[in-house]
Design a protein around this motif. Structure first.
Motif, PDB file in Angstrom:
ATOM      1  N   MET A   1       0.846  -1.190   0.000  1.00  0.00           N
ATOM      2  CA  MET A   1       0.000   0.000   0.000  1.00  0.00           C
ATOM      3  C   MET A   1       0.885   1.245   0.000  1.00  0.00           C
ATOM      4  N   THR A   2       0.616   2.182  -0.910  1.00  0.00           N
ATOM      5  CA  THR A   2       1.405   3.396  -0.974  1.00  0.00           C
ATOM      6  C   THR A   2       1.233   4.213   0.300  1.00  0.00           C
ATOM      7  N   PRO A   3       2.314   4.716   0.864  1.00  0.00           N
ATOM      8  CA  PRO A   3       2.198   5.525   2.079  1.00  0.00           C
ATOM      9  C   PRO A   3       1.432   6.807   1.788  1.00  0.00           C
ATOM     10  N   VAL A   4       0.804   7.375   2.835  1.00  0.00           N
ATOM     11  CA  VAL A   4       0.051   8.608   2.659  1.00  0.00           C
ATOM     12  C   VAL A   4       0.890   9.806   3.049  1.00  0.00           C
ATOM     13  N   SER A   5       2.163   9.587   3.305  1.00  0.00           N
ATOM     14  CA  SER A   5       3.075  10.677   3.625  1.00  0.00           C
ATOM     15  C   SER A   5       4.422  10.396   2.983  1.00  0.00           C
ATOM     16  N   ILE A   6       5.084  11.455   2.533  1.00  0.00           N
ATOM     17  CA  ILE A   6       6.433  11.292   1.969  1.00  0.00           C
ATOM     18  C   ILE A   6       7.483  11.887   2.900  1.00  0.00           C
ATOM     19  N   ALA A   7       7.085  12.182   4.121  1.00  0.00           N
ATOM     20  CA  ALA A   7       7.993  12.849   5.061  1.00  0.00           C
ATOM     21  C   ALA A   7       9.301  12.093   5.242  1.00  0.00           C
ATOM     22  N   ASP A   8       9.238  10.763   5.267  1.00  0.00           N
ATOM     23  CA  ASP A   8      10.436   9.968   5.533  1.00  0.00           C
ATOM     24  C   ASP A   8      11.223   9.615   4.274  1.00  0.00           C
ATOM     25  N   THR A   9      10.670   9.902   3.106  1.00  0.00           N
ATOM     26  CA  THR A   9      11.336   9.500   1.852  1.00  0.00           C
ATOM     27  C   THR A   9      11.653  10.689   0.946  1.00  0.00           C
ATOM     28  N   ALA A  10      11.430  11.908   1.448  1.00  0.00           N
ATOM     29  CA  ALA A  10      11.659  13.106   0.630  1.00  0.00           C
ATOM     30  C   ALA A  10      12.584  14.069   1.364  1.00  0.00           C
ATOM     31  N   PRO A  11      13.892  13.831   1.328  1.00  0.00           N
ATOM     32  CA  PRO A  11      14.813  14.742   2.029  1.00  0.00           C
ATOM     33  C   PRO A  11      14.736  16.170   1.507  1.00  0.00           C
ATOM     34  N   TRP A  12      14.381  16.328   0.239  1.00  0.00           N
ATOM     35  CA  TRP A  12      14.265  17.674  -0.335  1.00  0.00           C
ATOM     36  C   TRP A  12      13.179  18.504   0.354  1.00  0.00           C
ATOM     37  N   THR A  42       9.012  10.885  -5.967  1.00  0.00           N
ATOM     38  CA  THR A  42       9.350  10.400  -4.631  1.00  0.00           C
ATOM     39  C   THR A  42       8.628   9.088  -4.340  1.00  0.00           C
ATOM     40  N   LEU A  43       7.344   9.034  -4.660  1.00  0.00           N
ATOM     41  CA  LEU A  43       6.559   7.816  -4.405  1.00  0.00           C
ATOM     42  C   LEU A  43       7.044   6.639  -5.251  1.00  0.00           C
ATOM     43  N   LEU A  44       7.556   6.925  -6.441  1.00  0.00           N
ATOM     44  CA  LEU A  44       8.015   5.865  -7.341  1.00  0.00           C
ATOM     45  C   LEU A  44       9.500   5.546  -7.156  1.00  0.00           C
ATOM     46  N   GLY A  45      10.146   6.232  -6.237  1.00  0.00           N
ATOM     47  CA  GLY A  45      11.567   5.980  -5.999  1.00  0.00           C
ATOM     48  C   GLY A  45      12.461   6.526  -7.088  1.00  0.00           C
ATOM     49  N   GLU A  46      11.976   7.525  -7.807  1.00  0.00           N
ATOM     50  CA  GLU A  46      12.745   8.142  -8.885  1.00  0.00           C
ATOM     51  C   GLU A  46      13.415   9.414  -8.375  1.00  0.00           C
ATOM     52  N   ALA A  47      14.435   9.871  -9.111  1.00  0.00           N
ATOM     53  CA  ALA A  47      15.114  11.115  -8.749  1.00  0.00           C
ATOM     54  C   ALA A  47      14.152  12.292  -8.879  1.00  0.00           C
ATOM     55  N   VAL A  48      14.305  13.254  -7.995  1.00  0.00           N
ATOM     56  CA  VAL A  48      13.467  14.455  -8.008  1.00  0.00           C
ATOM     57  C   VAL A  48      14.288  15.616  -8.537  1.00  0.00           C
ATOM     58  N   GLY A  49      13.739  16.287  -9.539  1.00  0.00           N
ATOM     59  CA  GLY A  49      14.408  17.458 -10.096  1.00  0.00           C
ATOM     60  C   GLY A  49      13.771  18.719  -9.547  1.00  0.00           C
ATOM     61  N   ALA A 134       3.174  20.652   3.769  1.00  0.00           N
ATOM     62  CA  ALA A 134       4.545  20.915   4.208  1.00  0.00           C
ATOM     63  C   ALA A 134       5.087  19.798   5.086  1.00  0.00           C
ATOM     64  N   ASP A 135       4.209  19.086   5.789  1.00  0.00           N
ATOM     65  CA  ASP A 135       4.677  17.987   6.648  1.00  0.00           C
ATOM     66  C   ASP A 135       4.765  16.653   5.906  1.00  0.00           C
ATOM     67  N   GLY A 136       4.506  16.661   4.605  1.00  0.00           N
ATOM     68  CA  GLY A 136       4.642  15.447   3.807  1.00  0.00           C
ATOM     69  C   GLY A 136       3.370  14.685   3.563  1.00  0.00           C
ATOM     70  N   ARG A 137       2.265  15.039   4.212  1.00  0.00           N
ATOM     71  CA  ARG A 137       1.016  14.316   4.015  1.00  0.00           C
ATOM     72  C   ARG A 137       0.493  14.516   2.595  1.00  0.00           C
ATOM     73  N   ILE A 138       0.102  13.398   1.953  1.00  0.00           N
ATOM     74  CA  ILE A 138      -0.367  13.435   0.561  1.00  0.00           C
ATOM     75  C   ILE A 138      -1.846  13.830   0.515  1.00  0.00           C
ATOM     76  N   VAL A 139      -2.162  14.691  -0.449  1.00  0.00           N
ATOM     77  CA  VAL A 139      -3.551  15.047  -0.738  1.00  0.00           C
ATOM     78  C   VAL A 139      -3.851  14.525  -2.150  1.00  0.00           C
ATOM     79  N   ASP A 140      -4.736  13.536  -2.217  1.00  0.00           N
ATOM     80  CA  ASP A 140      -5.060  12.883  -3.491  1.00  0.00           C
ATOM     81  C   ASP A 140      -6.539  13.112  -3.793  1.00  0.00           C
ATOM     82  N   LEU A 141      -6.807  13.906  -4.811  1.00  0.00           N
ATOM     83  CA  LEU A 141      -8.184  14.276  -5.152  1.00  0.00           C
ATOM     84  C   LEU A 141      -8.696  13.580  -6.410  1.00  0.00           C
TER      85      LEU A 141
END
Length: 424
Positions: A1-12, A42-49, A134-141
């Protein structure tokens, strides 16, 4: 299941300048969120530009708040609500929430708003319409998280409606499938692209080539190209490929992976079009390729094919006379083709070995400089003029035929022997 936050996987996301900018844009009842590609990657584990921000602030307010925070604000897309904010040396595109009120398939007139749902629904694909607080929580509409999980590239809402807003989305559909997609393309999206492909004719050549080039730069564009051909989209933008085919792409991608070659969009383009110099010149003009891209493609098409049994000396002579650039591409494509056929053909395995040898030689070869000039011939009594020019050309041919081993003194001795003939 995809996480609902990227706080721990998005150092940027933790960058102090970004956090302060988000806070500035969220004061006084306004809102700001990270939007689009940075979240997807970030969710797909790809580099972020690039990191983009969506906000309820109007453009002038974005500028005012950014400058109040000590950041530089540049109105790069003011009429569309986009302000580029430079914060601690990093550029963030900040765009006001908006909805399209009029489109013509190439551009849109927008209305600024405060409705996050409307802003999400005007975007192209579900995986590109995710937001993060800002805290990493995903909003999916729009169901983007589900499509992230399955790596599905799916238009938001009605596929045809999204395409009619901007026909470039047809090419983007295949580009995103090439980079992020899994399995078969979304059926509704594929059918819509096939039905509306004539809309590509309304796009500028620069936009088409930019998108095609990005698609060809994907790690493995072969599946996307196959589906583009099936849908008639590839022929619509690249008619040169219609009777030539795209099968060579598979072998080229494998060769790049196995031999450590970089993914090269222009070489991949050459792999799916015929080596016909006039047609390549016309293709370059139609798609508005950069001059260097045009020259390289035409050089490849004009360069004669060389057999795998050729000697290194023969290759050096040909490369000197015809120019090296075309041979670099010719030999790599020939090696990739032979390697692909070698899986089931022992003869092709021998051919691949020959082309590997020639590629290795050319990689380490430096174009030699002809050691004579006009001053050298004047010194031995041959005056400037057409006869001198002819003599230099004859001497250069002698030097090439020697395998470039004759030095200046040896060539001057030849010139002295030829002097009477030259002057007669």
């Amino acid at each position: 299941m995809t996480p609902v936050s990227i706080a721990d996987t998005a150092p940027w996301l933790a960058a102090p300048a970004l956090q302060r900018l988000l806070a500035l844009l969220s004061e006084g009842g306004e809102e700001a969120r990270i939007a689009g590609g940075a979240i997807r990657n970030t969710l797909l584990g790809e580099a972020v530009g690039d990191v983009d921000i969506a906000t309820t602030c109007l453009p002038d307010e974005t500028v005012a708040r950014a400058e109040r925070g000590g950041y530089k604000a540049v109105p790069t897309g003011y009429e569309h609500g986009t302000i580029t904010v430079i914060a601690d040396g990093v550029a963030y595109e900040v765009t006001t929430l908006r909805a399209d009120i009029e489109t013509d398939g190439r551009r849109a007139r927008v209305r600024f708003g405060r409705d996050w749902q409307a802003d999400a629904e005007r975007r192209d694909f579900t995986i590109n319409a995710l937001y993060a607080e800002a805290d990493g929580r995903i909003v999916d509409l729009v169901g983007g998280l589900t499509d992230i999980d399955s790596r599905a590239v799916r238009f938001i809402g009605d596929a045809e409606a999204r395409i009619r807003e901007d026909y470039l989305r047809i090419l983007r559909f295949f580009r995103f499938f090439a980079r992020y997609g899994s399995g078969r393309p979304d059926a509704a999206g594929l059918k819509a692209c096939a039905r509306l492909k004539q809309g590509l004719d309304t796009l500028s050549a620069e936009r088409v080539w930019s998108e095609l080039k990005s698609l060809l730069a994907a790690e493995d564009p072969s599946r996307a190209l196959l589906w583009m051909r099936q849908a008639g989209v590839l022929t619509a933008i690249l008619p040169e490929s219609e009777k030539w085919g795209i099968d060579a792409i598979h072998g080229l991608v494998r060769a790049e992976r196995d031999l450590g070659w970089p993914a090269d969009p222009l070489m991949r383009l050459a792999a799916i079009v015929p080596p016909d110099a006039p047609r390549m010149a016309a293709l370059a003009q139609r798609l508005k390729l950069a001059n260097a891209e045009r020259d390289r493609l035409v050089a490849w098409a004009a360069t004669p094919q060389i057999g795998h049994t050729a000697s290194e000396t023969e290759l050096a002579r040909l490369a000197y006379r015809a120019g090296r650039a075309g041979f670099d591409d010719r030999l790599r494509l020939a090696l990739a083709s032979a390697r692909a056929r070698a899986v089931t053909d022992d003869t092709a395995m021998i051919e691949a070995g020959g082309y590997y040898r020639l590629n290795k030689f050319l990689d380490g070869w430096t174009m030699p400089d002809f050691p004579l000039g006009g001053a050298d011939l004047i010194a031995i009594g041959i005056p400037a003029g057409p006869k001198m020019g002819n003599a230099l050309r004859d001497l250069e041919e002698i030097w090439i035929d020697s395998g470039f081993v004759l030095d200046r003194d040896a060539l001057l001795a030849r010139a002295a022997d030829m002097k009477q003939t030259i002057l007669s």
